[in-house]
Write a protein that holds these residues in place. Structure first.
Motif, short mmCIF file in Angstrom:
data_model
loop_
_atom_site.label_atom_id
_atom_site.label_comp_id
_atom_site.label_asym_id
_atom_site.label_seq_id
_atom_site.Cartn_x
_atom_site.Cartn_y
_atom_site.Cartn_z
N LEU A 7 0.64 -1.23 0.02
CA LEU A 7 -0.01 0.06 0.09
C LEU A 7 0.74 1.16 0.17
O LEU A 7 0.64 2.26 -0.80
N LEU A 8 1.91 1.23 0.83
CA LEU A 8 2.74 2.45 0.88
C LEU A 8 3.48 2.40 -0.43
O LEU A 8 3.61 3.55 -0.75
N ARG A 9 3.99 1.49 -0.83
CA ARG A 9 4.59 1.61 -2.17
C ARG A 9 3.93 2.21 -3.33
O ARG A 9 4.21 2.87 -4.16
N HIS A 10 2.58 1.66 -3.50
CA HIS A 10 1.80 2.14 -4.65
C HIS A 10 1.10 3.60 -4.50
O HIS A 10 1.25 4.28 -5.18
N VAL A 11 1.03 4.02 -3.28
CA VAL A 11 0.70 5.43 -2.87
C VAL A 11 1.88 6.30 -3.33
O VAL A 11 1.93 7.27 -3.86
N ALA A 12 3.11 5.95 -2.87
CA ALA A 12 4.29 6.47 -3.25
C ALA A 12 4.50 6.47 -4.50
O ALA A 12 5.27 7.67 -5.26
N GLY A 13 4.13 5.66 -5.30
CA GLY A 13 4.21 5.50 -6.85
C GLY A 13 3.12 6.33 -7.61
O GLY A 13 3.05 6.60 -8.62
N GLY A 14 2.33 7.12 -6.66
CA GLY A 14 1.25 7.99 -7.25
C GLY A 14 -0.10 7.62 -7.41
O GLY A 14 -1.07 8.36 -7.65
N ARG A 15 -0.61 6.27 -6.83
CA ARG A 15 -1.93 5.92 -6.82
C ARG A 15 -2.51 6.56 -5.58
O ARG A 15 -2.17 6.74 -4.66
N LEU A 16 -3.88 6.75 -5.80
CA LEU A 16 -4.54 7.21 -4.54
C LEU A 16 -4.82 6.12 -3.80
O LEU A 16 -4.76 4.93 -4.16
N PRO A 17 -4.98 6.33 -2.25
CA PRO A 17 -5.32 5.23 -1.57
C PRO A 17 -6.08 4.03 -1.92
O PRO A 17 -5.69 2.86 -1.78
N HIS A 18 -7.09 4.38 -2.57
CA HIS A 18 -8.29 3.47 -2.90
C HIS A 18 -7.82 2.75 -4.08
O HIS A 18 -8.12 1.69 -4.24
N GLU A 19 -7.24 3.37 -4.79
CA GLU A 19 -6.53 2.84 -6.15
C GLU A 19 -5.45 1.77 -5.72
O GLU A 19 -5.32 0.66 -6.19
N ALA A 20 -4.59 2.15 -4.57
CA ALA A 20 -3.44 1.28 -4.18
C ALA A 20 -4.13 -0.03 -3.38
O ALA A 20 -3.86 -1.11 -3.64
N ALA A 21 -5.12 0.25 -2.56
CA ALA A 21 -5.84 -0.89 -2.26
C ALA A 21 -6.47 -1.89 -2.97
O ALA A 21 -6.50 -3.09 -2.92
N ALA A 22 -6.99 -1.46 -4.18
CA ALA A 22 -7.51 -2.18 -5.27
C ALA A 22 -6.49 -3.01 -5.89
O ALA A 22 -6.72 -4.31 -6.42
#
Length: 231
Positions: free
Chosen positions: A202-217
């Motif tokens: 989750l932290l990696r995907h958010v740091a890469g530019g995804r919104l939290p809900h996008e990262a979770a999905a």
């Protein structure tokens, strides 16, 4: 078929590491787990590298978020400190580009086994393992900020003694991935608790530019499925 014996190793905090050795089979709960240290792992690799007539190729495999990149960099740094030139080769450098994924209709499956240039990885490993080679080999990497692989960002010199290959699918049996495993001299499998891996992802995907809900999905729909394939 090659099999393995396991040993537990905290190379990455909260991660467990199993060494895969030809001639043994790992059956968790039936094979004794011997606690070791990252230093013992490095020493074992160093002993092999000293006597080898070519570059030793070490595999580091495990599901997403387990700490492969961090662990590979630590192993390479420790080997370099011992005077054994070592570098890291990331399987992610063989991601198909976003342009190719769009052309193939695979963008939403990015990170799954069919979205990599496996034949390119196999050919590169053959080149790295060739005894007596004199030419430098340039290797790709993956840029998380660009979400794309970049060619020739790393280098395997002729005097490189160890290449640590880290990636999710190095031990898959399905074609063409099955051609990778015979090219690894020894392989370590890393795992970690699911909740720890999920938090890291989750932290990696958010740091890469995804919104939290996008990262979770993405973690639920892609990373978790890929982890099941690996495990």
């Amino acid at each position: 078929m090659e099999s393995a014996v396991a040993s537990e190793n905290p190379i990455y905090p909260e991660s467990r590491c199993h060494i895969l050795i030809p001639g043994f089979r790992i059956v968790e709960g039936m094979v004794g787990m011997v606690r070791t240290t990252a230093g013992a792992v490095v020493s074992a690799i160093a002993e092999q590298a000293v006597v080898s007539d070519r570059t030793v190729v070490v595999g580091l495999v495990g599901p997403p978020g387990v700490g492969k990149t961090y662990s590979a960099s630590r192993i390479a740094a420790a080997l370099n400190a011992l005077g054994l030139p070592a570098t890291v080769l990331a399987m992610d450098g063989f991601h198909l580009s976003n342009a190719q994924l769009d052309r193939l209709g695979l963008r939403q499956e990015k990170g799954s086994p069919q979205t990599f240039d496996v034949w390119g990885l196999i050919e590169l490993l053959h080149r790295i393992r060739r005894p007596g080679r004199t030419a430098p080999i340039f290797i790709p990497d993956y840029r998380r900020d660009l979400h794309d692989p970049i060619a020739a960002t790393g280098l395997v010199d002729p005097d490189t003694r160890v290449v640590v290959v880290e990636g999710n699918y190095l031990l898959l049996d399905e074609s063409p991935w099955g051609g990778v495993r015979p090219l690894l001299d020894v392989t370590w499998y890393l795992d970690a608790p699911d909740d720890v891996r999920r938090e890291r992802l989750l932290l990696r995907h958010v740091a890469g530019g995804r919104l939290p809900h996008e990262a979770a999905a993405w973690v639920t729909e892609v990373d978790t499925l890929n982890a099941t394939t690996i495990e």
